[in-house]
Design a protein around this motif. Sequence first.
Motif, mmCIF file in Angstrom:
data_model
loop_
_atom_site.group_PDB
_atom_site.id
_atom_site.type_symbol
_atom_site.label_atom_id
_atom_site.label_comp_id
_atom_site.label_asym_id
_atom_site.label_seq_id
_atom_site.Cartn_x
_atom_site.Cartn_y
_atom_site.Cartn_z
ATOM 1 N N LEU A 485 0.826 -1.202 0.000
ATOM 2 C CA LEU A 485 0.000 0.000 0.000
ATOM 3 C C LEU A 485 0.865 1.259 0.000
ATOM 4 O O LEU A 485 0.538 2.257 -0.651
ATOM 5 N N GLY A 486 1.977 1.201 0.740
ATOM 6 C CA GLY A 486 2.903 2.333 0.736
ATOM 7 C C GLY A 486 3.462 2.599 -0.648
ATOM 8 O O GLY A 486 3.602 3.750 -1.071
ATOM 9 N N GLY A 487 3.790 1.537 -1.375
ATOM 10 C CA GLY A 487 4.283 1.694 -2.733
ATOM 11 C C GLY A 487 3.253 2.322 -3.653
ATOM 12 O O GLY A 487 3.567 3.218 -4.446
ATOM 13 N N PHE A 488 1.990 1.857 -3.538
ATOM 14 C CA PHE A 488 0.929 2.430 -4.365
ATOM 15 C C PHE A 488 0.642 3.880 -3.975
ATOM 16 O O PHE A 488 0.323 4.713 -4.826
ATOM 17 N N PHE A 489 0.753 4.180 -2.680
ATOM 18 C CA PHE A 489 0.561 5.562 -2.227
ATOM 19 C C PHE A 489 1.589 6.488 -2.874
ATOM 20 O O PHE A 489 1.242 7.557 -3.387
ATOM 21 N N ILE A 490 2.843 6.085 -2.857
ATOM 22 C CA ILE A 490 3.896 6.886 -3.487
ATOM 23 C C ILE A 490 3.650 6.986 -4.992
ATOM 24 O O ILE A 490 3.795 8.051 -5.600
ATOM 25 N N MET A 491 3.257 5.899 -5.596
ATOM 26 C CA MET A 491 3.091 5.840 -7.045
ATOM 27 C C MET A 491 1.998 6.786 -7.536
ATOM 28 O O MET A 491 2.162 7.495 -8.542
ATOM 29 N N PHE A 492 0.866 6.835 -6.814
ATOM 30 C CA PHE A 492 -0.299 7.562 -7.314
ATOM 31 C C PHE A 492 -0.557 8.912 -6.639
ATOM 32 O O PHE A 492 -1.260 9.749 -7.197
ATOM 33 N N PHE A 493 -0.018 9.131 -5.449
ATOM 34 C CA PHE A 493 -0.387 10.342 -4.703
ATOM 35 C C PHE A 493 0.787 11.273 -4.367
ATOM 36 O O PHE A 493 0.556 12.388 -3.914
ATOM 37 N N VAL A 494 2.011 10.812 -4.557
ATOM 38 C CA VAL A 494 3.173 11.631 -4.214
ATOM 39 C C VAL A 494 3.905 12.021 -5.494
ATOM 40 O O VAL A 494 4.316 11.145 -6.259
ATOM 41 N N PRO A 495 4.058 13.304 -5.751
ATOM 42 C CA PRO A 495 4.766 13.727 -6.969
ATOM 43 C C PRO A 495 6.271 13.519 -6.829
ATOM 44 O O PRO A 495 6.797 13.457 -5.723
ATOM 45 N N GLU A 496 6.943 13.431 -7.954
ATOM 46 C CA GLU A 496 8.405 13.350 -7.962
ATOM 47 C C GLU A 496 8.972 14.725 -7.642
ATOM 48 O O GLU A 496 8.634 15.712 -8.291
#
Length: 548
Positions: A485-496
Amino acid sequence: MAGGIPVTTSRRRALAGESGWKGLVRNRKIFAIAVFASLGGLLYGYNQGVFSGVLGMYDFDSRMASVVNDPTKKGWFVSILELGAWFGVLTTGYFADKLSRKYTIELSVVVFCVGVIVQTAAQGPQSIYGGRFITGLGIGSLSAVVPLYNAELAPPEVRGSLVALQQLAITFGIMISFWIDYGTNFIGGSGSTQSEAAWRIPLALQLVPALILGAGILFMPFSPRWLINQGRDDEALAVLSKARCLPSESELVQIEFLEIKAQYLFEKEISAVNFPDYQDDSFGSNAKLAFYSYLSLLINPTLFRRIMVGTLTMFFQQWTGVNAILYYAPSIFQNLGLTGNTTDLLATGVVGIAMFLATIPAVIYVDQVGRKPVLVSGAFLMGACHLIVAVLVGLYHDSWPSHVAAGWAACALVWVFAMGFGYSWGPCAWVIVAEIFPLSVRSKGLSIAASSNWMNNFIVGQVTPTMIAHLGFGTFIFFGVFSLLGGFFIMFFVPETKGVTLEEMEEVFGVTGQNLAVEDAQRLDAIHRRIGLVTDEAPFEVEGKFDE
């Protein structure tokens, strides 16, 4: 800054030396500051790792049987330190501003040492509880104020390397704590003849780096930023001169001094604009300023999104289960079929080595690869390790003696998990939260993210023994799911955020109403022009401007 010559970004860089590790080696005083900073990280890491080995020692378990044999009480045994650290973090800002960064470090070391002495001399569980809470107060404060002190003292071109060295020191502290536990476990034998020194020595050894830090800080200068905030500009200039090994009138020292001065004036103006009724410096006004500053982070939509990114990033960092591994590694390895507390501690020591080695490339290449790829890949790797271990435990938990290879495979996956955390969520989660806030609210946003880290750390330490006792392989499924879930959170909700400037960060997160980052930049630009950091003239002959 249209039409102006930005001395801050051009002239200083031309005058400054090399950055990164080369800059630390070249400048002996700055390198000494970096090594000194690492004592705080070493203390933090050692404290994280040492108690897991102590929990598995025969003499300690015999003396603390009423707690160690009860999963709920055992969870409090471990997690009460994180609860203390949470309180310590929340109070650090006040003391750092009032007492100075230097004396706040000294106070934190004193509190830390009191807690360690209480633990080392403990005859029963009550002393361990109290000692760990007091130790937590000190370690929580140190985890915030030591990096703050060194970042404010160091020149800009080596601050990144200081952060890298701090993270390496944390993992190094974890690693050596595991191996010290392994070595002292043999004092008097590892069974019923074991000496109480086996667990008292590793606890007491925490005093060594703490006392060095406490004694050394007395000979270190005050933070130049804090001195300027106190109106002690001449002292601040002298500190910068000594740190740089250059005369105070040198152009580089003058530029760095004015950069700090500009930052101070910027924050004063921001406070005056946002809260004009609370500028009389009374206790009541200062309390209201602090309250409304934090409230602004929740009211402004774009700032609130950043708060959610920061706090949830720290939430998922802790719920990868990393501290469950660090705090309860011997118990976990025992549940994976390893027999004998000596073997458990040996396997635990490998966790420390794996995490330390994996951190080295992370702190070197994160600026090249980017934050999101590192965090997402680490999350998926850790999640896969957890889920595969869950399958192995589910299949062989009642027949490990006849499936030795499966047990060692599960142990190896725990080591791979440690490497996955070491190169990804260990260093990069802190990088994310340090980058996403506008300058005017950065310290406040970071404090909320840090409190999220410690509070979730506390909860993980509290519930893990009960989960291991009642869920079995479900514990690994739980942490595996949260890792994914942490990986998906970074992938979809956290910008680079790699390579994104402060002004561009507002666009990355979406502009809602006023563009705070652009307004901050415009106000800072005006201050730079007023004090001579930006000029509409050619950048040569700038020395005269600094005498105004």
